[in-house]
Design a protein around this motif. Sequence first.
Motif, PDB file in Angstrom:
ATOM      1  N   GLU A 129       0.821  -1.208   0.000  1.00 38.18           N
ATOM      2  CA  GLU A 129       0.000   0.000   0.000  1.00 38.18           C
ATOM      3  C   GLU A 129       0.858   1.262   0.000  1.00 38.18           C
ATOM      4  O   GLU A 129       0.547   2.235  -0.692  1.00 38.18           O
ATOM      5  CB  GLU A 129      -0.945  -0.018   1.201  1.00 38.18           C
ATOM      6  N   TYR A 130       1.952   1.237   0.768  1.00 32.10           N
ATOM      7  CA  TYR A 130       2.864   2.381   0.840  1.00 32.10           C
ATOM      8  C   TYR A 130       3.439   2.694  -0.547  1.00 32.10           C
ATOM      9  O   TYR A 130       3.446   3.851  -0.991  1.00 32.10           O
ATOM     10  CB  TYR A 130       3.980   2.050   1.832  1.00 32.10           C
ATOM     11  N   ALA A 131       3.919   1.655  -1.241  1.00 33.11           N
ATOM     12  CA  ALA A 131       4.533   1.861  -2.553  1.00 33.11           C
ATOM     13  C   ALA A 131       3.482   2.205  -3.611  1.00 33.11           C
ATOM     14  O   ALA A 131       3.699   3.074  -4.451  1.00 33.11           O
ATOM     15  CB  ALA A 131       5.308   0.615  -2.965  1.00 33.11           C
ATOM     16  N   SER A 132       2.339   1.520  -3.552  1.00 33.08           N
ATOM     17  CA  SER A 132       1.337   1.705  -4.604  1.00 33.08           C
ATOM     18  C   SER A 132       0.656   3.070  -4.515  1.00 33.08           C
ATOM     19  O   SER A 132       0.291   3.641  -5.544  1.00 33.08           O
ATOM     20  CB  SER A 132       0.295   0.593  -4.551  1.00 33.08           C
ATOM     21  N   ASP A 133       0.476   3.602  -3.308  1.00 37.16           N
ATOM     22  CA  ASP A 133      -0.139   4.923  -3.179  1.00 37.16           C
ATOM     23  C   ASP A 133       0.680   5.967  -3.936  1.00 37.16           C
ATOM     24  O   ASP A 133       0.135   6.774  -4.700  1.00 37.16           O
ATOM     25  CB  ASP A 133      -0.251   5.335  -1.706  1.00 37.16           C
ATOM     26  N   ALA A 134       1.999   5.927  -3.728  1.00 33.88           N
ATOM     27  CA  ALA A 134       2.874   6.879  -4.422  1.00 33.88           C
ATOM     28  C   ALA A 134       2.908   6.587  -5.918  1.00 33.88           C
ATOM     29  O   ALA A 134       2.865   7.505  -6.745  1.00 33.88           O
ATOM     30  CB  ALA A 134       4.282   6.820  -3.832  1.00 33.88           C
ATOM     31  N   LEU A 135       2.969   5.301  -6.285  1.00 34.00           N
ATOM     32  CA  LEU A 135       3.022   4.921  -7.694  1.00 34.00           C
ATOM     33  C   LEU A 135       1.774   5.388  -8.434  1.00 34.00           C
ATOM     34  O   LEU A 135       1.868   6.044  -9.476  1.00 34.00           O
ATOM     35  CB  LEU A 135       3.176   3.399  -7.812  1.00 34.00           C
ATOM     36  N   LEU A 136       0.598   5.088  -7.889  1.00 32.17           N
ATOM     37  CA  LEU A 136      -0.646   5.446  -8.569  1.00 32.17           C
ATOM     38  C   LEU A 136      -0.811   6.960  -8.676  1.00 32.17           C
ATOM     39  O   LEU A 136      -1.207   7.486  -9.724  1.00 32.17           O
ATOM     40  CB  LEU A 136      -1.841   4.839  -7.834  1.00 32.17           C
ATOM     41  N   ARG A 137      -0.496   7.663  -7.598  1.00 33.14           N
ATOM     42  CA  ARG A 137      -0.636   9.124  -7.609  1.00 33.14           C
ATOM     43  C   ARG A 137       0.261   9.744  -8.679  1.00 33.14           C
ATOM     44  O   ARG A 137      -0.172  10.596  -9.465  1.00 33.14           O
ATOM     45  CB  ARG A 137      -0.293   9.694  -6.227  1.00 33.14           C
ATOM     46  N   ARG A 138       1.502   9.293  -8.726  1.00 34.68           N
ATOM     47  CA  ARG A 138       2.448   9.898  -9.677  1.00 34.68           C
ATOM     48  C   ARG A 138       2.199   9.439 -11.111  1.00 34.68           C
ATOM     49  O   ARG A 138       2.460  10.182 -12.058  1.00 34.68           O
ATOM     50  CB  ARG A 138       3.870   9.641  -9.206  1.00 34.68           C
ATOM     51  N   LEU A 139       1.683   8.226 -11.297  1.00 36.73           N
ATOM     52  CA  LEU A 139       1.299   7.798 -12.644  1.00 36.73           C
ATOM     53  C   LEU A 139       0.151   8.648 -13.159  1.00 36.73           C
ATOM     54  O   LEU A 139       0.135   9.045 -14.327  1.00 36.73           O
ATOM     55  CB  LEU A 139       0.893   6.325 -12.649  1.00 36.73           C
ATOM     56  N   ARG A 140      -0.822   8.934 -12.298  1.00 33.08           N
ATOM     57  CA  ARG A 140      -1.939   9.795 -12.704  1.00 33.08           C
ATOM     58  C   ARG A 140      -1.425  11.180 -13.094  1.00 33.08           C
ATOM     59  O   ARG A 140      -1.854  11.756 -14.096  1.00 33.08           O
ATOM     60  CB  ARG A 140      -2.965   9.917 -11.579  1.00 33.08           C
ATOM     61  N   GLU A 141      -0.501  11.696 -12.275  1.00 31.38           N
ATOM     62  CA  GLU A 141       0.068  13.012 -12.581  1.00 31.38           C
ATOM     63  C   GLU A 141       0.791  12.988 -13.919  1.00 31.38           C
ATOM     64  O   GLU A 141       0.669  13.916 -14.726  1.00 31.38           O
ATOM     65  CB  GLU A 141       1.035  13.440 -11.470  1.00 31.38           C
ATOM     66  N   GLY A 142       1.563  11.897 -14.160  1.00 28.10           N
ATOM     67  CA  GLY A 142       2.292  11.766 -15.426  1.00 28.10           C
ATOM     68  C   GLY A 142       1.357  11.679 -16.616  1.00 28.10           C
ATOM     69  O   GLY A 142       1.628  12.242 -17.684  1.00 28.10           O
ATOM     70  N   SER A 143       0.236  10.992 -16.440  1.00 31.40           N
ATOM     71  CA  SER A 143      -0.731  10.833 -17.515  1.00 31.40           C
ATOM     72  C   SER A 143      -1.509  12.118 -17.767  1.00 31.40           C
ATOM     73  O   SER A 143      -1.826  12.450 -18.913  1.00 31.40           O
ATOM     74  CB  SER A 143      -1.701   9.693 -17.157  1.00 31.40           C
ATOM     75  N   GLU A 144      -1.821  12.858 -16.703  1.00 35.14           N
ATOM     76  CA  GLU A 144      -2.698  14.024 -16.821  1.00 35.14           C
ATOM     77  C   GLU A 144      -1.977  15.300 -17.253  1.00 35.14           C
ATOM     78  O   GLU A 144      -2.629  16.269 -17.621  1.00 35.14           O
ATOM     79  CB  GLU A 144      -3.419  14.254 -15.485  1.00 35.14           C
ATOM     80  N   LYS A 145      -0.641  15.293 -17.218  1.00 31.66           N
ATOM     81  CA  LYS A 145       0.052  16.542 -17.544  1.00 31.66           C
ATOM     82  C   LYS A 145       0.122  16.807 -19.043  1.00 31.66           C
ATOM     83  O   LYS A 145       0.491  17.889 -19.463  1.00 31.66           O
ATOM     84  CB  LYS A 145       1.453  16.573 -16.925  1.00 31.66           C
ATOM     85  N   GLU A 146      -0.240  15.803 -19.855  1.00 28.54           N
ATOM     86  CA  GLU A 146      -0.286  15.974 -21.308  1.00 28.54           C
ATOM     87  C   GLU A 146      -1.705  15.733 -21.797  1.00 28.54           C
ATOM     88  O   GLU A 146      -2.426  14.892 -21.245  1.00 28.54           O
ATOM     89  CB  GLU A 146       0.658  14.975 -21.996  1.00 28.54           C
TER      90      GLU A 146
END
Length: 197
Positions: free
Chosen positions: A59-76
């Motif tokens: 959960e610790y790793a996935s929370d950061a992974l999912l949040r930052r993947l969303r950010e990476g996807s949404e910035k373009e």
Amino acid sequence: MSGNQGSKEKLIQVAVELFANRGFAGTSIRDIASAMGMSISNIYHYFGNKEGLLLAILEYASDALLRRLREGSEKEEEPVRKLKSLVQTHLKLSREFLRESKIFFLDEDHLSQEGHRINCKIQREILDMYVQVLSDLAQEGLVQTRSIKILAFNILGVINWHLKWFRTEGELSHEQAVEEILDFILHGALGLGQRER
């Protein structure tokens, strides 16, 4: 940050290190307690058992992974750039969470039914991000596939496999390896022809 929260996060970090080096089966609660200089009962208090600790790492790793993947996807907004950003972010984060990723590739069999449920939920969220961006590309006629979902699985396979083969002492830096992987995904998935640099 409270003392309890700080202790829990430190426990997670120590457990990640030990699990990555010795494997889940090869690491005992006693080993973790010894490395932390605390009693075994404290670990049971925080996590219940060793599998509870493994779930906390997930959960610790996935929370950061999912949040930052969303950010990476949404910035373009443009679909090809969105896919590039998603893949680049995913590859970067896979290296950043390398120890955690290796734990779950090697130790998924140790997860309980609840652990598998949580793990599947995380994997579905990641898959859905790729399916969405690939669907956007398909609407623009850039994807040649009979199944968007299978294409997404293929891309995730390439991304996950690089955790097995990439070595920092190899012929390419990680940044160069990311570019090679991205080129492969774009050429295979989109048929862009000549490499874009």
